[in-house]
Design a protein around this motif. Structure first.
Motif, PDB file in Angstrom:
ATOM      1  N   ALA A   1       0.847  -1.198   0.000  1.00 57.85           N
ATOM      2  CA  ALA A   1       0.000   0.000   0.000  1.00 57.85           C
ATOM      3  C   ALA A   1       0.882   1.246   0.000  1.00 57.85           C
ATOM      4  N   ILE A   2       0.619   2.164  -0.923  1.00 59.90           N
ATOM      5  CA  ILE A   2       1.363   3.433  -0.939  1.00 59.90           C
ATOM      6  C   ILE A   2       0.447   4.606  -0.555  1.00 59.90           C
ATOM      7  N   ILE A   3      -0.861   4.413  -0.739  1.00 62.11           N
ATOM      8  CA  ILE A   3      -1.851   5.440  -0.368  1.00 62.11           C
ATOM      9  C   ILE A   3      -3.020   4.712   0.291  1.00 62.11           C
ATOM     10  N   SER A   4      -3.589   5.315   1.337  1.00 59.94           N
ATOM     11  CA  SER A   4      -4.696   4.682   2.044  1.00 59.94           C
ATOM     12  C   SER A   4      -5.790   5.713   2.304  1.00 59.94           C
ATOM     13  N   LEU A   5      -7.017   5.368   1.920  1.00 61.40           N
ATOM     14  CA  LEU A   5      -8.166   6.273   2.058  1.00 61.40           C
ATOM     15  C   LEU A   5      -9.099   5.653   3.094  1.00 61.40           C
ATOM     16  N   ASN A   6      -9.306   6.370   4.195  1.00 60.05           N
ATOM     17  CA  ASN A   6      -9.999   5.782   5.336  1.00 60.05           C
ATOM     18  C   ASN A   6     -11.254   6.541   5.727  1.00 60.05           C
ATOM     19  N   ASP A   7     -12.310   5.796   5.962  1.00 57.95           N
ATOM     20  CA  ASP A   7     -13.590   6.346   6.417  1.00 57.95           C
ATOM     21  C   ASP A   7     -13.732   6.013   7.903  1.00 57.95           C
ATOM     22  N   HIS A   8     -13.700   7.034   8.760  1.00 53.48           N
ATOM     23  CA  HIS A   8     -13.817   6.777  10.201  1.00 53.48           C
ATOM     24  C   HIS A   8     -15.246   6.918  10.692  1.00 53.48           C
ATOM     25  N   ARG A   9     -16.166   7.282   9.763  1.00 47.86           N
ATOM     26  CA  ARG A   9     -17.539   7.622  10.185  1.00 47.86           C
ATOM     27  C   ARG A   9     -17.465   8.623  11.354  1.00 47.86           C
ATOM     28  N   ASP A  10     -18.211   8.375  12.459  1.00 47.73           N
ATOM     29  CA  ASP A  10     -18.174   9.381  13.545  1.00 47.73           C
ATOM     30  C   ASP A  10     -17.259   8.963  14.700  1.00 47.73           C
ATOM     31  N   HIS A  11     -16.353   7.988  14.433  1.00 49.01           N
ATOM     32  CA  HIS A  11     -15.457   7.478  15.489  1.00 49.01           C
ATOM     33  C   HIS A  11     -14.710   8.613  16.207  1.00 49.01           C
ATOM     34  N   PHE A  12     -13.934   9.399  15.452  1.00 50.84           N
ATOM     35  CA  PHE A  12     -13.144  10.465  16.087  1.00 50.84           C
ATOM     36  C   PHE A  12     -14.029  11.644  16.505  1.00 50.84           C
ATOM     37  N   GLY A  13     -15.104  11.876  15.756  1.00 54.22           N
ATOM     38  CA  GLY A  13     -16.056  12.930  16.125  1.00 54.22           C
ATOM     39  C   GLY A  13     -16.627  12.696  17.526  1.00 54.22           C
ATOM     40  N   GLN A  14     -17.027  11.445  17.781  1.00 50.19           N
ATOM     41  CA  GLN A  14     -17.549  11.074  19.103  1.00 50.19           C
ATOM     42  C   GLN A  14     -16.466  11.183  20.171  1.00 50.19           C
ATOM     43  N   LEU A  15     -15.288  10.612  19.877  1.00 53.60           N
ATOM     44  CA  LEU A  15     -14.244  10.520  20.906  1.00 53.60           C
ATOM     45  C   LEU A  15     -13.690  11.874  21.303  1.00 53.60           C
ATOM     46  N   PHE A  16     -13.592  12.801  20.335  1.00 57.12           N
ATOM     47  CA  PHE A  16     -12.946  14.081  20.629  1.00 57.12           C
ATOM     48  C   PHE A  16     -13.918  15.263  20.594  1.00 57.12           C
ATOM     49  N   GLY A  17     -15.223  14.970  20.609  1.00 58.36           N
ATOM     50  CA  GLY A  17     -16.204  16.058  20.675  1.00 58.36           C
ATOM     51  C   GLY A  17     -16.102  17.021  19.503  1.00 58.36           C
ATOM     52  N   ILE A  18     -15.974  16.464  18.304  1.00 54.46           N
ATOM     53  CA  ILE A  18     -15.964  17.292  17.090  1.00 54.46           C
ATOM     54  C   ILE A  18     -17.394  17.245  16.552  1.00 54.46           C
ATOM     55  N   THR A  19     -18.054  18.404  16.516  1.00 52.24           N
ATOM     56  CA  THR A  19     -19.467  18.400  16.140  1.00 52.24           C
ATOM     57  C   THR A  19     -19.713  19.284  14.927  1.00 52.24           C
ATOM     58  N   THR A  20     -20.753  18.928  14.182  1.00 50.69           N
ATOM     59  CA  THR A  20     -21.140  19.731  13.023  1.00 50.69           C
ATOM     60  C   THR A  20     -21.989  20.899  13.518  1.00 50.69           C
ATOM     61  N   ALA A  21     -22.286  21.824  12.592  1.00 56.60           N
ATOM     62  CA  ALA A  21     -23.051  23.026  12.959  1.00 56.60           C
ATOM     63  C   ALA A  21     -24.395  22.657  13.604  1.00 56.60           C
ATOM     64  N   ASP A  22     -24.994  21.514  13.198  1.00 59.34           N
ATOM     65  CA  ASP A  22     -26.285  21.116  13.788  1.00 59.34           C
ATOM     66  C   ASP A  22     -26.138  20.268  15.047  1.00 59.34           C
ATOM     67  N   GLY A  23     -24.936  20.169  15.591  1.00 60.15           N
ATOM     68  CA  GLY A  23     -24.750  19.539  16.897  1.00 60.15           C
ATOM     69  C   GLY A  23     -24.471  18.040  16.870  1.00 60.15           C
ATOM     70  N   ALA A  24     -24.471  17.414  15.697  1.00 59.87           N
ATOM     71  CA  ALA A  24     -24.180  15.972  15.615  1.00 59.87           C
ATOM     72  C   ALA A  24     -22.671  15.729  15.633  1.00 59.87           C
ATOM     73  N   ALA A  25     -22.274  14.507  15.999  1.00 61.25           N
ATOM     74  CA  ALA A  25     -20.849  14.150  15.927  1.00 61.25           C
ATOM     75  C   ALA A  25     -20.427  14.200  14.460  1.00 61.25           C
TER      76      ALA A  25
END
Lengths: 306, 306
Positions: free
Chosen positions: A244-268
């Motif tokens: 693998a030389i490049i990796s494209l990763n979908d974390h969904r809301d994993h880091f959003g939940q863990l680190f309290g990163i929220t969208t303008a409407d308040g969701a993770a």
């Protein structure tokens, strides 16, 4: 998984690079010195990756290859990849403990008992320090961050493409699920174009991380089924053993939940990242186009501003 | 040594840089994120230091910020600076040990017992991986190496100029005692010119390292008496609390003996190095010329190709 023939081929390509003086052994598997030319190739790939982020209007953040231990514990890395992590320990004692430590060193013994853990661990992937920095409410458009760092993975190996410390340049996208998904779709195309620009014989595959233990197999299966990880792979050691030389990763809301990163409407928030393995891309370039950069195809030389 | 007033002034300059977004806190003392502008300043200083080495015909070597533990033990660093060293420990266990580790993390406990030491430690100064690479007989003219690396020192501090991980660009000279002494004399002048080019209010002083313990004081006294360490100091936090930004070190035959580096006539080679603290020089530039680089003096902007 590697056969004896694969091992021999890997060593052969490694020997070629070492004989050419591009890499130097340090006595530890997976830890190499780099020549001016190899370093220059890595830096040119780094600038190419950064130039795309700049055109996308990314914010540039840089960190030393250290992570706050509390953030690391919260990230979930130890659940999935305890075997790859590197914790930093330091001596904490007085003169007597120091004498004992030196005695242990003189005997060729273990001096780690005198060194408790510190507040920091090594960065396992360039994006890890970014998520704690995004804590809070994102702007409506989300955020896009460009980050590059040396990363550590404890996997001593004779395979040149599996270094214990290597550089990863990442673009990290955070925002609403639909914006992040659209960005990932864009990059699925772009990542293949990136490899094509460098005329690497690359292909894209659904992939999984090296999760630890028996439950790790279930996590890996789930990751593949949900197509959470896509990799661009290219030959480094030999044709039939792609890396693998490049990796494209979908974390969904994993880091959003863990680190309290929220969208303008308040969701993770959702997050996604694309990581470019700089040493691996450099190795793939040398593998594909030869050790003499003056003979690389003009399109490749142009892309790297060589 | 620092007074309360000094501590407050240090914090004040730190707050200024953090408010301006040049540096970011990570929750751990001495570990900061860097903005694009700060990173760019560091890289420009790095290139300036490298350009002098290139004119001198130096060989460029680069290493990840890791050192072979066996080389580290041999180097003598643990005798002098055990308190600053960073050893890398990794998890080594099965599924049961992994469950115990995760239980410890969940309890907020210590999980270091599951993580024995590895074959690598963090690089304490950029030149450390160079000496093992010089093992053998030097050419008649000796060798000159340009090396740059992130370095680790375990000294958590609120002082911005005392980061736990920072970049050091070094020139390392190895050869006959007279050649190395002549190179050091040359750099004693050049180092002051370097600071003058950047219009830093710098001064040169005989200095000593932060040796550990009671015997450490004797080592420091000896180092000063023999003028083995000279530093260029500049104000970072405030006028009356200068910080070393460049350090010129005479190792005599210390590393030559330890790593079997010999001169053409078979004697242990002498080595000497000059180290430029890249973050510290960047901080001194912001301290001296202000946070807005467009307002820096034209000579300074010219030297940095700004």
């Amino acid at each position: 998984m590697a056969t004896l023939a694969t091992d021999l081929a890997r060593r052969a390509f490694g020997e070629e690079l070492i004989d050419a003086g591009l890499l130097m052994r340090t006595g530890v598997p997976g830890v190499f010195g780099r020549s001016a030319a190899f370093e220059d190739t890595v830096e040119r790939v780094d600038r190419l990756v950064g130039s795309i982020a700049a055109r996308d209007g990314a914010e540039v953040l840089r960190f030393p290859p250290l992570l706050n231990r509390a953030h690391f514990e919260r990230s979930g890395y130890l659940e999935s990849f305890p075997h790859l992590a590197g914790a930093i320990h330091s001596f904490a004692g007085g003169e007597r403990a120091h004498r004992d430590l030196l005695d242990a060193v003189a005997r060729g013994g273990d001096w780690s008992a005198a060194c408790p853990s510190t507040d920091v661990v090594l960065t396992p992937a360039a994006c890890y320090p970014v998520y704690p920095a995004l804590t809070g409410t994102l702007p409506k458009a989300g955020r896009l961050v460009d980050v590059m760092s040396y990363c550590f993975r404890h996997e001593p190996s004779d395979d040149l493409a599996r270094m214990q410390m290597f550089r990863m340049h990442e673009h990290v996208r955070a925002g609403d699920p639909d914006k992040v998904a659209a960005w990932r779709d864009l990059w699925l195309t772009r990542a293949q174009e990136f490899a094509a620009t460098l005329q690497l014989d690359a292909r894209c595959e659904v992939a999984s991380d090296q999760f630890f233990g028996r439950t790790g197999q279930l996590l890996a299966d789930n990751q593949r089924q949900s197509r959470l990880k896509l990799e661009i792979l290219a030959p480094i050691a030999r044709e039939d053993a792609l890396t693998a030389i490049i990796s494209l990763n979908d974390h969904r809301d994993h880091f959003g939940q863990l680190f309290g990163i929220t969208t303008a409407d308040g969701a993770a928030a959702h997050t996604s990242c694309i990581g470019f393995g700089l040493e691996r891309i450099a190795l793939a370039l040398y593998r594909e186009h030869g050790l003499d950069r003056s003979e690389w195809p003009s399109q490749v030389r142009g892309a790297l501003d060589l």
